[in-house]
Write a protein that holds these residues in place. Sequence first.
Motif, PDB file in Angstrom:
ATOM      1  N   PRO A 130       0.826  -1.208   0.000  1.00 25.04           N
ATOM      2  CA  PRO A 130       0.000   0.000   0.000  1.00 25.04           C
ATOM      3  C   PRO A 130       0.862   1.262   0.000  1.00 25.04           C
ATOM      4  O   PRO A 130       2.077   1.196   0.206  1.00 25.04           O
ATOM      5  CB  PRO A 130      -0.771  -0.127   1.328  1.00 25.04           C
ATOM      6  CG  PRO A 130       0.180  -0.854   2.228  1.00 25.04           C
ATOM      7  CD  PRO A 130       0.991  -1.773   1.348  1.00 25.04           C
ATOM      8  N   LYS A 131       0.240   2.389  -0.201  1.00 26.62           N
ATOM      9  CA  LYS A 131       0.967   3.656  -0.244  1.00 26.62           C
ATOM     10  C   LYS A 131       1.365   4.118   1.154  1.00 26.62           C
ATOM     11  O   LYS A 131       0.790   3.707   2.149  1.00 26.62           O
ATOM     12  CB  LYS A 131       0.087   4.724  -0.909  1.00 26.62           C
ATOM     13  CG  LYS A 131      -0.214   4.468  -2.378  1.00 26.62           C
ATOM     14  CD  LYS A 131      -1.054   5.578  -2.981  1.00 26.62           C
ATOM     15  CE  LYS A 131      -2.466   5.588  -2.445  1.00 26.62           C
ATOM     16  NZ  LYS A 131      -3.326   6.587  -3.132  1.00 26.62           N
ATOM     17  N   ASP A 170       2.987   4.779   4.708  1.00 25.43           N
ATOM     18  CA  ASP A 170       3.470   3.888   5.759  1.00 25.43           C
ATOM     19  C   ASP A 170       2.397   2.883   6.200  1.00 25.43           C
ATOM     20  O   ASP A 170       2.457   2.339   7.307  1.00 25.43           O
ATOM     21  CB  ASP A 170       3.947   4.700   6.965  1.00 25.43           C
ATOM     22  CG  ASP A 170       2.846   5.582   7.545  1.00 25.43           C
ATOM     23  OD1 ASP A 170       1.710   5.564   7.018  1.00 25.43           O
ATOM     24  OD2 ASP A 170       3.115   6.288   8.540  1.00 25.43           O
ATOM     25  N   LYS A 171       1.430   2.628   5.320  1.00 26.82           N
ATOM     26  CA  LYS A 171       0.333   1.729   5.685  1.00 26.82           C
ATOM     27  C   LYS A 171       0.812   0.291   5.912  1.00 26.82           C
ATOM     28  O   LYS A 171       0.217  -0.440   6.712  1.00 26.82           O
ATOM     29  CB  LYS A 171      -0.748   1.749   4.592  1.00 26.82           C
ATOM     30  CG  LYS A 171      -1.475   3.080   4.483  1.00 26.82           C
ATOM     31  CD  LYS A 171      -2.479   3.064   3.350  1.00 26.82           C
ATOM     32  CE  LYS A 171      -3.171   4.416   3.209  1.00 26.82           C
ATOM     33  NZ  LYS A 171      -4.123   4.436   2.063  1.00 26.82           N
ATOM     34  N   MET A 172       1.880  -0.117   5.209  1.00 25.17           N
ATOM     35  CA  MET A 172       2.395  -1.465   5.415  1.00 25.17           C
ATOM     36  C   MET A 172       2.895  -1.615   6.846  1.00 25.17           C
ATOM     37  O   MET A 172       2.744  -2.675   7.458  1.00 25.17           O
ATOM     38  CB  MET A 172       3.520  -1.768   4.423  1.00 25.17           C
ATOM     39  CG  MET A 172       3.957  -3.229   4.413  1.00 25.17           C
ATOM     40  SD  MET A 172       2.671  -4.302   3.736  1.00 25.17           S
ATOM     41  CE  MET A 172       3.247  -5.922   4.283  1.00 25.17           C
ATOM     42  N   GLU A 173       3.491  -0.565   7.378  1.00 24.39           N
ATOM     43  CA  GLU A 173       3.971  -0.607   8.755  1.00 24.39           C
ATOM     44  C   GLU A 173       2.801  -0.791   9.721  1.00 24.39           C
ATOM     45  O   GLU A 173       2.905  -1.529  10.699  1.00 24.39           O
ATOM     46  CB  GLU A 173       4.736   0.680   9.081  1.00 24.39           C
ATOM     47  CG  GLU A 173       6.006   0.858   8.256  1.00 24.39           C
ATOM     48  CD  GLU A 173       6.765   2.122   8.618  1.00 24.39           C
ATOM     49  OE1 GLU A 173       6.343   2.808   9.583  1.00 24.39           O
ATOM     50  OE2 GLU A 173       7.772   2.413   7.959  1.00 24.39           O
ATOM     51  N   THR A 174       1.686  -0.127   9.421  1.00 23.94           N
ATOM     52  CA  THR A 174       0.495  -0.262  10.257  1.00 23.94           C
ATOM     53  C   THR A 174      -0.036  -1.684  10.216  1.00 23.94           C
ATOM     54  O   THR A 174      -0.391  -2.263  11.246  1.00 23.94           O
ATOM     55  CB  THR A 174      -0.602   0.718   9.799  1.00 23.94           C
ATOM     56  OG1 THR A 174      -0.115   2.056   9.898  1.00 23.94           O
ATOM     57  CG2 THR A 174      -1.854   0.574  10.643  1.00 23.94           C
ATOM     58  N   VAL A 175      -0.099  -2.256   9.006  1.00 25.46           N
ATOM     59  CA  VAL A 175      -0.581  -3.634   8.850  1.00 25.46           C
ATOM     60  C   VAL A 175       0.284  -4.595   9.663  1.00 25.46           C
ATOM     61  O   VAL A 175      -0.222  -5.453  10.389  1.00 25.46           O
ATOM     62  CB  VAL A 175      -0.589  -4.044   7.362  1.00 25.46           C
ATOM     63  CG1 VAL A 175      -0.863  -5.543   7.225  1.00 25.46           C
ATOM     64  CG2 VAL A 175      -1.633  -3.251   6.588  1.00 25.46           C
ATOM     65  N   THR A 179      -1.085  -2.195  -7.993  1.00 22.71           N
ATOM     66  CA  THR A 179      -0.225  -1.660  -6.938  1.00 22.71           C
ATOM     67  C   THR A 179       0.415  -0.367  -7.424  1.00 22.71           C
ATOM     68  O   THR A 179       1.000  -0.317  -8.501  1.00 22.71           O
ATOM     69  CB  THR A 179       0.882  -2.668  -6.559  1.00 22.71           C
ATOM     70  OG1 THR A 179       0.260  -3.860  -6.059  1.00 22.71           O
ATOM     71  CG2 THR A 179       1.798  -2.093  -5.491  1.00 22.71           C
ATOM     72  N   VAL A 180       0.308   0.681  -6.632  1.00 21.91           N
ATOM     73  CA  VAL A 180       0.841   1.988  -7.012  1.00 21.91           C
ATOM     74  C   VAL A 180       2.311   2.122  -6.633  1.00 21.91           C
ATOM     75  O   VAL A 180       3.104   2.739  -7.343  1.00 21.91           O
ATOM     76  CB  VAL A 180       0.022   3.118  -6.342  1.00 21.91           C
ATOM     77  CG1 VAL A 180       0.631   4.482  -6.649  1.00 21.91           C
ATOM     78  CG2 VAL A 180      -1.427   3.056  -6.798  1.00 21.91           C
ATOM     79  N   THR A 230      -7.439  -1.011   2.300  1.00 21.47           N
ATOM     80  CA  THR A 230      -6.516  -2.139   2.204  1.00 21.47           C
ATOM     81  C   THR A 230      -5.833  -2.433   3.534  1.00 21.47           C
ATOM     82  O   THR A 230      -5.613  -3.594   3.892  1.00 21.47           O
ATOM     83  CB  THR A 230      -5.461  -1.893   1.094  1.00 21.47           C
ATOM     84  OG1 THR A 230      -4.621  -3.039   0.984  1.00 21.47           O
ATOM     85  CG2 THR A 230      -4.591  -0.666   1.399  1.00 21.47           C
ATOM     86  N   GLU A 231      -5.499  -1.397   4.317  1.00 23.40           N
ATOM     87  CA  GLU A 231      -4.832  -1.630   5.599  1.00 23.40           C
ATOM     88  C   GLU A 231      -5.798  -2.127   6.672  1.00 23.40           C
ATOM     89  O   GLU A 231      -5.375  -2.628   7.715  1.00 23.40           O
ATOM     90  CB  GLU A 231      -4.121  -0.357   6.083  1.00 23.40           C
ATOM     91  CG  GLU A 231      -5.017   0.786   6.500  1.00 23.40           C
ATOM     92  CD  GLU A 231      -5.399   1.719   5.362  1.00 23.40           C
ATOM     93  OE1 GLU A 231      -5.740   2.885   5.645  1.00 23.40           O
ATOM     94  OE2 GLU A 231      -5.363   1.285   4.190  1.00 23.40           O
TER      95      GLU A 231
END
Length: 255
Positions: free
Chosen positions: A85-86, A88-93, A113-114, A234-235
């Motif tokens: 994801p765009k 820092d959303k991956m960090e949240t996930v 995927t962007v 997504t997150e």
Amino acid sequence: MQRYFIPAEQFFEDYVLIAGDDAHHLARVMRAEEGDRVIVSDGLAREALVEIREIAKDRVRAEIVERLPMDREPNVEVWIAQSLPKGDKMETVIQKATEIGAARFVPFVSERTVVQLDAKKEGKRVERWQKIAKEAAEQAHRNRVPAVDSPCDWKALLALAQEMDAAWICYEKESGSQLKPALRKLLSGESGEGARKKIMLIVGPEGGFSETEVAKAEAAGCLPVSLGKRILRTETAAMVGLTCILYETGEMGGD
């Protein structure tokens, strides 16, 4: 009580050594003193309550007081496959899903995927993600730290999905398959009794999956499932799906 994951080679018969950033955190941030107690785990098979005996500049030596059971992990192994994801959303996930109980994270790139991968920065990015997983596992008092894979492409992800007991792709247009009956069917299978099932939950990017991707996923054995009538970010989808799975398997009060 503070909890730290340490390498297996720092876990001895009667004592443990806490080094690096963890030793700094204990000595400088927590201002620990000799006699203080913390919990340490090698993330594999050993966990113990320890009492600090020596605080040096780059390490802390602690005596094992009591061996602790490794009984905090879910009875199903859920891998979160997350399209990058765009921001820092991956960090949240990774942070939140680790707290909930995810076993592994598989970042991937799909058609919509962007985020553009930068090979030079990939190593540092994965290293940061792994650190976030470690800190979240410590905060949640997990027995193990979830692994975070390097990002892969759609083809590689589907190949990995075929090694799982079940792979479910979250698809907002799916109206027939629901997560709950899919899970109950899996757990009631012939090999379900007493076996720790491995489940992959596949979450798409902000723009969702294309119909071609879903068709390829189905051909690879993945089952499209819906997480309800509402469209989730997504997150959010990974956390909702993971929580539903763990609830249904009795990890959060489910039956």
